[in-house]
Design a protein around this motif. Structure first.
Motif, PDB file in Angstrom:
ATOM      1  N   GLN A  55       0.829  -1.233  -0.011  1.00 35.83           N
ATOM      2  CA  GLN A  55       0.054  -0.056  -0.020  1.00 35.83           C
ATOM      3  C   GLN A  55       0.824   1.190   0.033  1.00 35.83           C
ATOM      4  OE1 GLN A  55      -2.180  -0.885   3.378  1.00 35.83           O
ATOM      5  NE2 GLN A  55      -3.640  -2.387   2.369  1.00 35.83           N
ATOM      6  N   LYS A  56       1.852   1.415   0.736  1.00 36.78           N
ATOM      7  CA  LYS A  56       2.893   2.330   0.589  1.00 36.78           C
ATOM      8  C   LYS A  56       3.599   2.662  -0.631  1.00 36.78           C
ATOM      9  CE  LYS A  56       4.324   1.948   5.432  1.00 36.78           C
ATOM     10  NZ  LYS A  56       5.377   1.603   6.439  1.00 36.78           N
ATOM     11  N   GLU A  57       3.631   1.351  -1.356  1.00 36.59           N
ATOM     12  CA  GLU A  57       4.316   1.413  -2.753  1.00 36.59           C
ATOM     13  C   GLU A  57       3.103   1.937  -3.790  1.00 36.59           C
ATOM     14  OE1 GLU A  57       6.491   1.246  -6.173  1.00 36.59           O
ATOM     15  OE2 GLU A  57       7.055   1.163  -3.865  1.00 36.59           O
ATOM     16  N   LEU A  58       2.036   1.736  -3.606  1.00 30.63           N
ATOM     17  CA  LEU A  58       0.814   2.369  -4.236  1.00 30.63           C
ATOM     18  C   LEU A  58       1.004   3.769  -4.327  1.00 30.63           C
ATOM     19  CD1 LEU A  58      -1.255   2.115  -6.309  1.00 30.63           C
ATOM     20  CD2 LEU A  58      -2.759   1.539  -4.464  1.00 30.63           C
ATOM     21  N   CYS A  59       1.174   4.278  -2.802  1.00 31.22           N
ATOM     22  CA  CYS A  59       1.108   5.569  -2.492  1.00 31.22           C
ATOM     23  C   CYS A  59       2.175   6.395  -3.324  1.00 31.22           C
ATOM     24  CB  CYS A  59       1.164   5.820  -0.993  1.00 31.22           C
ATOM     25  SG  CYS A  59      -0.349   5.506   0.009  1.00 31.22           S
ATOM     26  N   ARG A  60       3.419   5.575  -3.302  1.00 24.27           N
ATOM     27  CA  ARG A  60       4.592   6.233  -3.907  1.00 24.27           C
ATOM     28  C   ARG A  60       4.327   6.272  -5.449  1.00 24.27           C
ATOM     29  NH1 ARG A  60       7.113   2.990  -0.133  1.00 24.27           N
ATOM     30  NH2 ARG A  60       7.527   1.419  -1.493  1.00 24.27           N
ATOM     31  N   ARG A  61       3.703   5.322  -6.055  1.00 24.01           N
ATOM     32  CA  ARG A  61       3.465   5.377  -7.658  1.00 24.01           C
ATOM     33  C   ARG A  61       2.600   6.396  -7.732  1.00 24.01           C
ATOM     34  NH1 ARG A  61       5.243   0.792 -10.305  1.00 24.01           N
ATOM     35  NH2 ARG A  61       6.246  -0.685  -8.928  1.00 24.01           N
ATOM     36  N   LEU A  62       1.482   6.576  -7.073  1.00 20.48           N
ATOM     37  CA  LEU A  62       0.832   7.605  -7.343  1.00 20.48           C
ATOM     38  C   LEU A  62       1.267   9.133  -7.218  1.00 20.48           C
ATOM     39  CD1 LEU A  62      -2.631   6.326  -5.448  1.00 20.48           C
ATOM     40  CD2 LEU A  62      -2.559   7.026  -7.834  1.00 20.48           C
ATOM     41  N   ALA A  63       2.101   9.183  -6.243  1.00 20.62           N
ATOM     42  CA  ALA A  63       2.915  10.470  -6.019  1.00 20.62           C
ATOM     43  C   ALA A  63       3.613  10.920  -7.297  1.00 20.62           C
ATOM     44  CB  ALA A  63       3.639  10.450  -4.737  1.00 20.62           C
ATOM     45  N   ARG A  64       4.256   9.658  -7.968  1.00 16.47           N
ATOM     46  CA  ARG A  64       5.253  10.018  -9.189  1.00 16.47           C
ATOM     47  C   ARG A  64       4.214  10.549 -10.304  1.00 16.47           C
ATOM     48  NH1 ARG A  64       7.400   4.768  -7.319  1.00 16.47           N
ATOM     49  NH2 ARG A  64       9.355   5.129  -6.317  1.00 16.47           N
ATOM     50  N   ARG A  65       3.042  10.375 -10.052  1.00 18.64           N
ATOM     51  CA  ARG A  65       2.113  10.800 -11.221  1.00 18.64           C
ATOM     52  C   ARG A  65       1.524  12.207 -10.791  1.00 18.64           C
ATOM     53  NH1 ARG A  65       3.075   5.614 -11.601  1.00 18.64           N
ATOM     54  NH2 ARG A  65       3.174   4.737 -13.546  1.00 18.64           N
ATOM     55  N   GLY A  66       1.682  12.932  -9.840  1.00 19.36           N
ATOM     56  CA  GLY A  66       1.372  13.960  -9.429  1.00 19.36           C
ATOM     57  C   GLY A  66       0.318  14.170  -8.226  1.00 19.36           C
ATOM     58  N   PHE A  67       0.043  13.055  -7.659  1.00 19.04           N
ATOM     59  CA  PHE A  67      -0.775  13.084  -6.523  1.00 19.04           C
ATOM     60  C   PHE A  67      -0.014  13.164  -5.128  1.00 19.04           C
ATOM     61  CE2 PHE A  67      -2.990  10.792  -9.789  1.00 19.04           C
ATOM     62  CZ  PHE A  67      -4.066  11.362  -9.780  1.00 19.04           C
ATOM     63  N   ALA A  68      -0.644  13.633  -4.124  1.00 20.27           N
ATOM     64  CA  ALA A  68      -0.328  13.632  -2.717  1.00 20.27           C
ATOM     65  C   ALA A  68      -1.124  12.584  -1.963  1.00 20.27           C
ATOM     66  CB  ALA A  68      -0.437  15.075  -2.029  1.00 20.27           C
ATOM     67  N   CYS A  69      -0.465  11.632  -1.888  1.00 21.68           N
ATOM     68  CA  CYS A  69      -1.152  10.441  -1.312  1.00 21.68           C
ATOM     69  C   CYS A  69      -0.893  10.116   0.179  1.00 21.68           C
ATOM     70  CB  CYS A  69      -0.693   8.951  -2.034  1.00 21.68           C
ATOM     71  SG  CYS A  69      -1.932   7.582  -1.742  1.00 21.68           S
ATOM     72  N   LEU A  70      -2.101  10.273   0.982  1.00 20.15           N
ATOM     73  CA  LEU A  70      -1.910  10.176   2.467  1.00 20.15           C
ATOM     74  C   LEU A  70      -2.616   9.069   2.763  1.00 20.15           C
ATOM     75  CD1 LEU A  70      -1.112  11.507   5.200  1.00 20.15           C
ATOM     76  CD2 LEU A  70      -3.371  12.941   5.153  1.00 20.15           C
TER      77      LEU A  70
END
Length: 257
Positions: A55-70
């Motif tokens: 789930q942390k990895e999914l957050c990081r992948r979303l961040a690399r596409r311009g999202f702030a994932c909390l």
């Protein structure tokens, strides 16, 4: 951090974050672009097992596409689970989770959102957020999407759609009131969730897209699980990213020269 072309366009920063809720804090994890500006927010709600590495990895992948994932862990900590085990209960937090009311956890989510609106946060677009729920965390993603004006899109993965009839809010009823786009991702071989309940969700929720991956089990996105399905997980990640990109605000970057 270098970013490969297929991983996205933003360098990112990430790490654990204590999210202020009530008189204390909840364990959290934040991944966001390492650039000046404001970014669309995706709240991630894990299941009763707590926040896991995938789930942390999914957050990081979303961040690399311009999202702030909390990601916010809304459930009992390990000490609570261990006490439950000593009392003869399963060491998975289910008993402690069931003792908490839907309204109390929804209030915690509101406080996490208020944190985004605080003066301490300068990187978020807080008024139009996405919510992402894994397993039972998806219940609260759907409740937020149905009742909170700031929740503008919802994704649920392997979230039970029945069995909560004694709780304050029922997922099936929430589906009738969802005016925001919804993406539901499930495995057809999930032993915990009947495929027909996913079909019923599609009938109830006209703004949603509910998909079944052929042969995939309950934990098909968890790369630490025997049920991990690499093809289904990769497709799910792609769909989640494209879904949020299509409905949430665009990143507002600032060129500092």
């Amino acid at each position: 951090m270098a970013v490969l072309p297929h991983e996205g366009t933003f360098s990112i920063m990430y790490g654990t974050l204590r999210v202020p809720i009530g008189s204390g804090y909840r364990p959290g994890y934040l991944a966001r672009p390492d650039e000046a500006g404001r970014f669309p927010v995706v709240f991630a709600f894990p299941g009763v097992g707590g926040l896991k590495s995938y789930q942390k990895e999914l957050c990081r992948r979303l961040a690399r596409r311009g999202f702030a994932c909390l990601a916010v862990d809304l459930y009992p900590n390990e000490d609570t689970r261990e006490r439950g085990e000593e009392d003869g209960q399963k060491n998975d937090g289910l008993a402690a989770y069931a003792s908490q009311t839907d309204r109390a956890i929804s209030s915690d989510i509101d406080e996490a959102h208020e944190f985004l609106e605080s003066e301490d946060v300068f990187w978020a677009i807080p008024d139009r957020c996405g919510v992402l729920g894994i397993d039972v965390g998806g219940r609260f993603a759907l409740i937020a999407a149905a009742t909170r004006p700031w929740a503008r899109a919802a994704v649920v993965v392997s979230t039970p759609l029945t069995g909560d009839e004694r709780r304050e809010f029922q997922v099936a009823d929430m589906l009738n009131h969802l005016a925001v786009p919804v993406l539901g991702l499930y495995g057809s071989a999930d032993l915990l969730i009947a495929a027909e309940t996913v079909d019923a969700a599609q009938d109830r929720n006209q703004n949603g897209q509910w998909l079944l991956y052929d042969g995939a089990g309950h934990d098909f996105v968890d790369d630490s699980s025997p049920e991990y399905d690499p093809a289904a997980a990769a497709d799910a990640e792609s769909r989640i990213t494209q879904f949020f990109q299509s409905v949430l605000p665009k990143p507002e970057t600032v060129d500092l020269g």
